[in-house]
Design a protein around this motif. Structure first.
Motif, PDB file in Angstrom:
ATOM      1  N   ALA A  43      49.002  60.761  15.249  1.00  0.00           N
ATOM      2  CA  ALA A  43      49.431  59.387  14.981  1.00  0.00           C
ATOM      3  C   ALA A  43      49.683  59.221  13.482  1.00  0.00           C
ATOM      4  O   ALA A  43      49.127  59.950  12.649  1.00  0.00           O
ATOM      5  CB  ALA A  43      48.375  58.408  15.458  1.00  0.00           C
ATOM      6  N   THR A  44      50.523  58.260  13.145  1.00  0.00           N
ATOM      7  CA  THR A  44      50.917  58.027  11.754  1.00  0.00           C
ATOM      8  C   THR A  44      50.805  56.541  11.414  1.00  0.00           C
ATOM      9  O   THR A  44      50.623  55.700  12.303  1.00  0.00           O
ATOM     10  CB  THR A  44      52.376  58.459  11.530  1.00  0.00           C
ATOM     11  OG1 THR A  44      53.245  57.560  12.251  1.00  0.00           O
ATOM     12  CG2 THR A  44      52.615  59.895  11.990  1.00  0.00           C
ATOM     13  N   ARG A  99      41.846  56.275  15.387  1.00  0.00           N
ATOM     14  CA  ARG A  99      41.036  55.079  15.122  1.00  0.00           C
ATOM     15  C   ARG A  99      41.837  54.041  14.352  1.00  0.00           C
ATOM     16  O   ARG A  99      41.759  52.831  14.637  1.00  0.00           O
ATOM     17  CB  ARG A  99      39.770  55.460  14.355  1.00  0.00           C
ATOM     18  CG  ARG A  99      38.716  56.163  15.212  1.00  0.00           C
ATOM     19  CD  ARG A  99      37.377  56.234  14.506  1.00  0.00           C
ATOM     20  NE  ARG A  99      37.398  57.147  13.374  1.00  0.00           N
ATOM     21  CZ  ARG A  99      37.130  58.450  13.453  1.00  0.00           C
ATOM     22  NH1 ARG A  99      36.845  59.003  14.617  1.00  0.00           N
ATOM     23  NH2 ARG A  99      37.158  59.212  12.375  1.00  0.00           N
ATOM     24  N   ASP A 100      42.624  54.489  13.378  1.00  0.00           N
ATOM     25  CA  ASP A 100      43.451  53.561  12.608  1.00  0.00           C
ATOM     26  C   ASP A 100      44.480  52.881  13.513  1.00  0.00           C
ATOM     27  O   ASP A 100      44.746  51.679  13.375  1.00  0.00           O
ATOM     28  CB  ASP A 100      44.159  54.313  11.482  1.00  0.00           C
ATOM     29  CG  ASP A 100      43.196  54.828  10.417  1.00  0.00           C
ATOM     30  OD1 ASP A 100      42.058  54.326  10.345  1.00  0.00           O
ATOM     31  OD2 ASP A 100      43.597  55.742   9.664  1.00  0.00           O
ATOM     32  N   GLY A 105      46.151  48.043  16.407  1.00  0.00           N
ATOM     33  CA  GLY A 105      46.721  47.510  17.638  1.00  0.00           C
ATOM     34  C   GLY A 105      45.867  46.496  18.350  1.00  0.00           C
ATOM     35  O   GLY A 105      46.270  45.980  19.406  1.00  0.00           O
ATOM     36  N   THR A 106      44.690  46.183  17.782  1.00  0.00           N
ATOM     37  CA  THR A 106      43.805  45.198  18.414  1.00  0.00           C
ATOM     38  C   THR A 106      43.394  44.095  17.433  1.00  0.00           C
ATOM     39  O   THR A 106      42.407  43.401  17.666  1.00  0.00           O
ATOM     40  CB  THR A 106      42.538  45.881  18.967  1.00  0.00           C
ATOM     41  OG1 THR A 106      41.903  46.639  17.916  1.00  0.00           O
ATOM     42  CG2 THR A 106      42.870  46.822  20.111  1.00  0.00           C
ATOM     43  N   ALA A 173      37.892  56.586  19.830  1.00  0.00           N
ATOM     44  CA  ALA A 173      38.782  56.050  18.799  1.00  0.00           C
ATOM     45  C   ALA A 173      38.874  54.529  18.843  1.00  0.00           C
ATOM     46  O   ALA A 173      39.367  53.919  17.894  1.00  0.00           O
ATOM     47  CB  ALA A 173      40.170  56.654  18.961  1.00  0.00           C
ATOM     48  N   GLY A 174      38.444  53.915  19.948  1.00  0.00           N
ATOM     49  CA  GLY A 174      38.462  52.465  20.023  1.00  0.00           C
ATOM     50  C   GLY A 174      39.520  51.872  20.922  1.00  0.00           C
ATOM     51  O   GLY A 174      39.692  50.642  20.956  1.00  0.00           O
TER      52      GLY A 174
END
Length: 233
Positions: A43-44, A99-100, A105-106, A173-174
């Motif tokens: 992911a980026t 995680r980022d 996104g939340t 990661a959440g």
């Protein structure tokens, strides 16, 4: 006007799921492949920007695009991969990036569910010349797809484990839920369809056998995925 107001009120109401999770409203951003991963399929910051924007847009549920469990069999270049056989896709750096992504996104209190997937025979030639599938049945579409290799029974066991272990990493990661991708011609769907599944073992033939992979993956993920978090197929 009265009907429109009533519909708007319905969409704004929270949705209580059987597992106990609550979506803040009835709006969902469906899964759409992003193609934003880095060359190591991690992911980026572009995922963060995109999903933060969608979170702030107000939908109660966001579904990610394909997060692949096999880095060699992608839906397209730029898929994020959680491939437990490739340390770089599950490294501490890769997990921090997830995680980022989940945090961004939340930000508005919505749900963000990771779609975990395997492209199977629907991985294009410019990704792989040796896609995997239930049977060696080529997808005949403009010459874009190579004849696949039929998965062995050991390969199926490994595949089920990959989905489960990807779900563990998503949880850590959440991400608030996971979706096992079982549609649109990708690998799980290929097992379901008699057009692409010509197997004669426990994973082919009858409808119950063709359903077995989807059910086995769901059961394996459910065994490690908290009962209070959504699992969607």
């Amino acid at each position: 006007k009265g009907t429109m107001d009533h519909t708007t009120d319905d969409l704004a109401r929270p949705l209580h799921l059987p597992c106990g999770a609550i979506l803040p409203n009835r709006l969902c951003k469906a899964a759409m492949t992003e193609g934003l991963a880095d060359p190591l399929l991690r992911a980026t910051p572009r995922h963060e920007t995109l999903y933060r924007t969608w979170s702030e847009g107000g939908a109660g549920l966001l579904l990610t695009g394909n997060v692949q469990v096999d880095r060699t069999d992608l839906e397209r270049p730029g898929n994020v991969a959680i491939d437990v056989s490739e340390p770089r896709t599950v490294s501490p750096e890769a997990r921090q990036r997830l995680r980022d992504w989940a945090r961004a996104g939340t930000v508005s209190g919505n749900h963000l569910w990771m779609q975990i997937s395997h492209a199977g025979r629907q991985s294009p030639r410019y990704v792989t010349g040796k896609p995997l599938a239930p049977s060696a049945v080529q997808l005949d579409m403009l010459g874009n797809y190579a004849t696949p290799l039929a998965l062995t029974e050991a390969g199926i066991v490994d595949l089920i484990d990959r989905f489960a272990r990807a779900a563990v990493i998503a949880r850590e990661a959440g991400f608030t839920g996971v979706q096992v991708h079982g549609a649109h011609g990708y690998l799980v769907h290929q097992f379901l369809s008699p057009l692409s599944n010509h197997r004669s073992d426990d994973y082919g033939g009858s409808r119950d056998n063709r359903m077995r992979l989807a059910l086995d993956i769901a059961a394996e993920v459910r065994a490690i995925w908290p009962q209070t978090k959504p699992l969607f197929v």
